[in-house]
Write a protein that holds these residues in place. Sequence first.
Motif, PDB file in Angstrom:
ATOM      1  N   UNK A 470     -24.088  -6.724  -7.598  1.00  0.00           N
ATOM      2  CA  UNK A 470     -22.736  -6.265  -7.264  1.00  0.00           C
ATOM      3  C   UNK A 470     -22.817  -5.048  -6.342  1.00  0.00           C
ATOM      4  N   UNK A 471     -23.701  -4.147  -6.676  1.00  0.00           N
ATOM      5  CA  UNK A 471     -23.851  -2.937  -5.866  1.00  0.00           C
ATOM      6  C   UNK A 471     -24.228  -3.264  -4.433  1.00  0.00           C
ATOM      7  N   UNK A 472     -24.923  -4.358  -4.263  1.00  0.00           N
ATOM      8  CA  UNK A 472     -25.275  -4.785  -2.910  1.00  0.00           C
ATOM      9  C   UNK A 472     -24.101  -5.478  -2.240  1.00  0.00           C
ATOM     10  N   UNK A 473     -23.653  -6.568  -2.870  1.00  0.00           N
ATOM     11  CA  UNK A 473     -22.751  -7.472  -2.160  1.00  0.00           C
ATOM     12  C   UNK A 473     -21.331  -6.946  -2.066  1.00  0.00           C
ATOM     13  N   UNK A 474     -20.884  -6.249  -3.130  1.00  0.00           N
ATOM     14  CA  UNK A 474     -19.521  -5.727  -3.062  1.00  0.00           C
ATOM     15  C   UNK A 474     -19.429  -4.631  -2.007  1.00  0.00           C
ATOM     16  N   UNK A 475     -20.395  -3.719  -2.025  1.00  0.00           N
ATOM     17  CA  UNK A 475     -20.344  -2.591  -1.106  1.00  0.00           C
ATOM     18  C   UNK A 475     -20.464  -3.013   0.350  1.00  0.00           C
ATOM     19  N   UNK A 476     -21.207  -4.077   0.603  1.00  0.00           N
ATOM     20  CA  UNK A 476     -21.549  -4.391   1.991  1.00  0.00           C
ATOM     21  C   UNK A 476     -20.834  -5.595   2.560  1.00  0.00           C
ATOM     22  N   UNK A 477     -20.299  -6.474   1.688  1.00  0.00           N
ATOM     23  CA  UNK A 477     -19.797  -7.737   2.212  1.00  0.00           C
ATOM     24  C   UNK A 477     -18.419  -8.148   1.699  1.00  0.00           C
ATOM     25  N   UNK A 478     -17.867  -7.419   0.740  1.00  0.00           N
ATOM     26  CA  UNK A 478     -16.564  -7.852   0.228  1.00  0.00           C
ATOM     27  C   UNK A 478     -15.442  -7.380   1.147  1.00  0.00           C
ATOM     28  N   UNK A 479     -14.337  -8.109   1.128  1.00  0.00           N
ATOM     29  CA  UNK A 479     -13.213  -7.793   2.021  1.00  0.00           C
ATOM     30  C   UNK A 479     -12.675  -6.396   1.756  1.00  0.00           C
ATOM     31  N   UNK A 480     -12.692  -5.982   0.479  1.00  0.00           N
ATOM     32  CA  UNK A 480     -12.129  -4.682   0.135  1.00  0.00           C
ATOM     33  C   UNK A 480     -12.919  -3.538   0.748  1.00  0.00           C
ATOM     34  N   UNK A 481     -14.170  -3.794   1.083  1.00  0.00           N
ATOM     35  CA  UNK A 481     -15.044  -2.709   1.521  1.00  0.00           C
ATOM     36  C   UNK A 481     -15.183  -2.596   3.040  1.00  0.00           C
ATOM     37  N   UNK A 482     -14.224  -3.174   3.743  1.00  0.00           N
ATOM     38  CA  UNK A 482     -14.190  -2.981   5.189  1.00  0.00           C
ATOM     39  C   UNK A 482     -13.908  -1.494   5.453  1.00  0.00           C
ATOM     40  N   UNK A 483     -14.560  -0.881   6.433  1.00  0.00           N
ATOM     41  CA  UNK A 483     -14.327   0.543   6.675  1.00  0.00           C
ATOM     42  C   UNK A 483     -12.841   0.835   6.941  1.00  0.00           C
ATOM     43  N   UNK A 484     -12.352   2.015   6.573  1.00  0.00           N
ATOM     44  CA  UNK A 484     -13.107   3.173   6.117  1.00  0.00           C
ATOM     45  C   UNK A 484     -13.399   3.192   4.614  1.00  0.00           C
ATOM     46  N   UNK A 485     -12.937   2.184   3.847  1.00  0.00           N
ATOM     47  CA  UNK A 485     -13.156   2.223   2.404  1.00  0.00           C
ATOM     48  C   UNK A 485     -14.634   2.127   2.050  1.00  0.00           C
ATOM     49  N   UNK A 486     -15.348   1.206   2.710  1.00  0.00           N
ATOM     50  CA  UNK A 486     -16.754   1.015   2.362  1.00  0.00           C
ATOM     51  C   UNK A 486     -17.560   0.698   3.602  1.00  0.00           C
ATOM     52  N   UNK A 487     -18.669   0.007   3.426  1.00  0.00           N
ATOM     53  CA  UNK A 487     -19.596  -0.197   4.534  1.00  0.00           C
ATOM     54  C   UNK A 487     -19.749  -1.669   4.928  1.00  0.00           C
ATOM     55  N   UNK A 488     -18.680  -2.447   4.824  1.00  0.00           N
ATOM     56  CA  UNK A 488     -18.721  -3.818   5.327  1.00  0.00           C
ATOM     57  C   UNK A 488     -18.503  -3.756   6.834  1.00  0.00           C
ATOM     58  N   UNK A 489     -19.503  -3.262   7.538  1.00  0.00           N
ATOM     59  CA  UNK A 489     -19.360  -3.037   8.976  1.00  0.00           C
ATOM     60  C   UNK A 489     -19.531  -4.310   9.791  1.00  0.00           C
ATOM     61  N   UNK A 490     -19.719  -5.455   9.091  1.00  0.00           N
ATOM     62  CA  UNK A 490     -19.668  -6.728   9.797  1.00  0.00           C
ATOM     63  C   UNK A 490     -18.198  -7.164   9.905  1.00  0.00           C
ATOM     64  N   UNK A 491     -17.331  -6.503   9.179  1.00  0.00           N
ATOM     65  CA  UNK A 491     -15.913  -6.871   9.075  1.00  0.00           C
ATOM     66  C   UNK A 491     -15.804  -8.357   8.746  1.00  0.00           C
ATOM     67  N   UNK A 492     -16.694  -8.773   7.875  1.00  0.00           N
ATOM     68  CA  UNK A 492     -16.750 -10.179   7.484  1.00  0.00           C
ATOM     69  C   UNK A 492     -15.908 -10.357   6.226  1.00  0.00           C
ATOM     70  N   UNK A 493     -14.973 -11.288   6.281  1.00  0.00           N
ATOM     71  CA  UNK A 493     -14.101 -11.505   5.119  1.00  0.00           C
ATOM     72  C   UNK A 493     -14.166 -12.962   4.703  1.00  0.00           C
ATOM     73  N   UNK A 494     -14.313 -13.190   3.412  1.00  0.00           N
ATOM     74  CA  UNK A 494     -14.367 -14.552   2.924  1.00  0.00           C
ATOM     75  C   UNK A 494     -13.800 -14.561   1.504  1.00  0.00           C
ATOM     76  N   UNK A 495     -12.658 -15.227   1.354  1.00  0.00           N
ATOM     77  CA  UNK A 495     -11.960 -15.221   0.064  1.00  0.00           C
ATOM     78  C   UNK A 495     -12.813 -15.850  -1.035  1.00  0.00           C
TER      79      UNK A 495
END
Lengths: 565, 306
Positions: A470-495
Motif C-alpha cells: 500500500x505504501x508503494x502503490x497508493x503513494x505513487x499510483x493512486x488517483x488520489x495521490x496526483x500532485x500536489x497531494x502526493x507523488x503520482x507524477x505519472x498523473x496516471x489514473x485508473x479506477x
Amino acid sequence: MVNEKKTPELNVSRRGFVAGGAAAAGVAALGLAGCGGGGDTAGSTSTGSGESNVELIEADEEGFVVRAEKTDGKAPANECVIALEGEIQELHPMDWSDGNSGWVDYYMYDTLVYLDENYETQAKAADTWEVSDDACTYTFHLHEGITFTDGEPLNADAVVTNYQAAIDPDNNWRRRRMFIETIDENTEETRVDSCEAVDEYTVKFHLPTPYAPFLNSCTQFYLVSPKAITDPDFDFSRESAGSGPYVLEEHAQGDHTSLVRNEDYWGDAPAIEKVTFRQVPEAGSRIAMLQTGEATVSYPTPSDQVATIRSAGDINLISVESTTMRYVTLNTNVEPLSDVRVRQAMNYAIDQDSYCKVLYSGAATPATSVLPELVPGYKAQTPYEYDLEKAKSLLEEAGYADGFTVSIIGDNSTQETKGMTFVMQQLEKVGITVDVQPNEAATNAEIAAMPEDETELQMWYVNWSQSDADGFMRSLLSSAMVPPTGYNTAFWRNDEFDAELEAGNAAPTEDEQNEHYGKCQDIVWPECPWLYLASDNSLYAYKAYLSGARVVSAGYDVTQAKLNV
Amino acid sequence: MGKYVVKRILSMIPLLFVISVVIFMFIHLIPGDPARQIAGADATIGEVQAIREELGLTKPLVTQYVEWVGGFLTGDMGVSYTNNTTVIELLTPRLPITIYLTICSITWSALLGIIIGVVAAINRGKALDLIGMVIAIAGISLPNFWLGLQLMQIFSVNMGIFPTGGVETWQGYILPSLAMGAGIMSILARVTRSSMIENLGKDYIRTSRAKGLPESKVIMRHAFKNSSIDVITVTALQIGALIAGSVVVETVFSIPGMGRLLVDSIGYRDYEVVQALILFFSLEYMVINLLADVLYGVINPRVRYE
C-alpha cells in the motif's frame, strides 16, 4: 512467487534523502579504489567513464560478496562503531522522517511488533496479537514487567498515552502519518477509531474500516515513557526514555550519536557495550575507517570499493536485497507520453541488465513489477525484454517513427545523473531525444509537487522505498495521490486499480490482500506509467570480528551481535 | 590609525545590511520548499502546510525579513528547521572547529609558501627554483579532496599515525589542514617568488648591494619587506577561499564544521541557518581584510590612513 527473502533494508520512505545520499558514491570513484579487478562488464553501455575497471558484484547464497580471510582479529574495544553516510536528524521517536533516525531509535525504543530479517512480523513488546474476523480490531497482549528507563511501566495505559500523543494534531509529529489517511489537500481521516486499555497488559485498537497495512504501521510506532512523551520540555536529543536494549549517551548533531547498553533491558542482554553511529559522508573515508579499525560497520558501500575491501582481508561485505525501487515516471498527460504504445516502446528500449551493471556493478535486480520482490504482496510480471525492433515498431504504430524530444529531471548527484544519462543513451537508439536536467533535490521536490494544470514535469528519474504494498502503490499510483497531494507524477489514473487497492487494504486475510495487490500490479504493468528500472541491493561492509548482526527492516541490527574483544 | 579602524568598522554596518537583504532574497527565491524537505517524501500535504505555518513561511516576505533581522539584532538568530535546535546552539560547537582548521591551514601554508617563494626567487633559474615551482604547481593542481583521501590512505591506513577523521584530538586537525592548505601554500609561493624577483631587480636593491650590505639583509630587510604587501593581500583573499575548501575537506575527514553545515543547510533549504552562516562568512571576510589593511601600515610606514 519464489522469493528468497534475505534481508530487507530500511522501510521508511525517504526518497529525497536517499537520492541525495548517493552523491558520495560517485566521488569515491576517483578515490582509493581506482584499481578494480578487471571484471566482466559485458553488455554495459558507454555511460560514464572508467566503468570497465569496476568488477561486477557477485554474492554467494548467504549474500557475501567478500568473505574476510583473516577472521581472528580482535576489536579494539567492546564498542561497535557504525560509519554511515547520512545525517541523524531527529532522535524524537515520534518526530523523525529520515531512515537513519528511525534506525537509531530502533536501538532505544521498543515497538509492539517489528519486521525481522525475513520481512516477517515478529513479537517485541507485544508477546502475541490477534486480528478480529472483520479485520477491524487488533488486540495486543503486552509482555509483562517491561519498564522504561525512567522507571515507568510499559503497560496498556502507556500504549494508549503514546497513541494519543502520536495522533495529536497540535504536536504535528512526523510519525502521525502512521495513523492518518490523506484524502486530498484539505481532508484527512484517522485510521483508528479508538485505542483502549482492556486490562493492564492488553491493548485494543479499533479501526473504522479494515486496513491491512495497520500492523506494518505498528512496526514504526516507538513506545516512549508516558512521562516523557507528555512532557513538552523533554529533550530527546539529550536523553532517551525507551525500553530498548540501548540508551542514549550522547548526540552530537552532524557528528555522532553514541548509545550504551541498557543494563536493565528486559530481553536478552546485548553483548556489545557501546554502539556509536558516526556520520562519515565520504565513502572512501568510511572504507578507510574500516581498514584502520576506527569503524566496525560501514553503510552504504559503493560498488567500486569492492577491490579495496577484498585486499584488506579482514572485512566482510554483504549484499542484501532492499525495498528500494528505481524508476522514471512518465507524465501521461503529455504528448506523446499519453500514448500507451509509446510508453511500452520506451520500456522495450531500456536494457535493464545493463542498467544494473552500469549503475550498480550488478548489485541490483531488474524490476519485474512496480514493487520490489521483497515487499509482501509482490507479484511477478512479464518483463519488457530488451527489444529495439519491437520498440521501433510500436513507435511507428503510434505515429512517432521519427522519435520525439522529451525532458527528464532528477537529482544532480553523480549516481543519479549517471542514471539519467543511461536512460538518455538507451532511448536515443529508438530516435527519442532526452533532455537531461539534473537539479538539486529540493528543486526537484518542488517541480514534482506542482498541481496538474501548472506542472511542466515530463519524466522524473526517482526512487522509492517502503515496506508494504500500500505504501508503494497508493503513494505513487493512486488517483488520489496526483500532485500536489502526493507523488503520482505519472498523473496516471485508473479506477479499477484504485478499487483493487482499496479492496486489498480492506481484505481480512493476508492471502486475500495479496490477491488484490497482485491484481493492482497486473493492471498497472502493461499501462507503463513508469520506465521500470531496478531494485538495487544494500551493501554493508563490516569487520570480521563482528558476528551475529542482522539487517532488519529498521536497519543494521547489532543488538544481539558479538565483538571478538 | 585608531580613527581609521573605527571608521572601517562602522562602514561594515551598511554593508552587512545589504548582504543580509541579498542572502535573504537569494535563499527565499531559489526553488525548493523547506517544509517539504523537513516533512520527508511520504508526508501528506496537510502536514507540509502545517509546517509552513509553524515556520511562518506563509507570511509575506517583507514580514519574514523584518522578523528575522529584528531577532538577529536582539541576539536571536532563529531556529534550524531540520535540527530542532536554535541556530546559536548549532553554530557554537562548529565555529571553533572551523576556525582552528583555518588557522592551522593558513599558518603552515603561509610559512612554507613564503619560504619556498623567497628561496626560489633568490635561486632564480637554478635547481632549487625548479623544485620549488614543481611543488607549487603540484599543490595547486591536486584537488584537495583527492589529496585528502591520499593523505588518509598513507598516514591513517598504511602508517596508522593519524585518525581518518573527526577532531576529538589535536592529531585530527593535521591531515585536514595539510589538504586544505596545499593550494594556498602554492599560490603564496608563486606570488612571493614573482614579487621578490620584481623587487630584486629594482634600483634600491642595487644601491644596497653597492653600499656593501650583506646579502641576507638586502633580501630580508629590503626586498622581502617590500614584497610582503603583495603576500598579505593574497593571504587575506585566500582565507576567504578557505571557506570553500573547508566544505570539501570537512566532508572527506568527517569534520562537523561550518562548511559542511552550510552545504547541508542549503540542501534542506534551512533558511535561517544558511542566512546566519553566510552573514558570518561575510563578516569574517571583512574583518580579515581590515586586518590586512592595518598590517600594511605596520609593515610599510609610507601607507597612510586617511
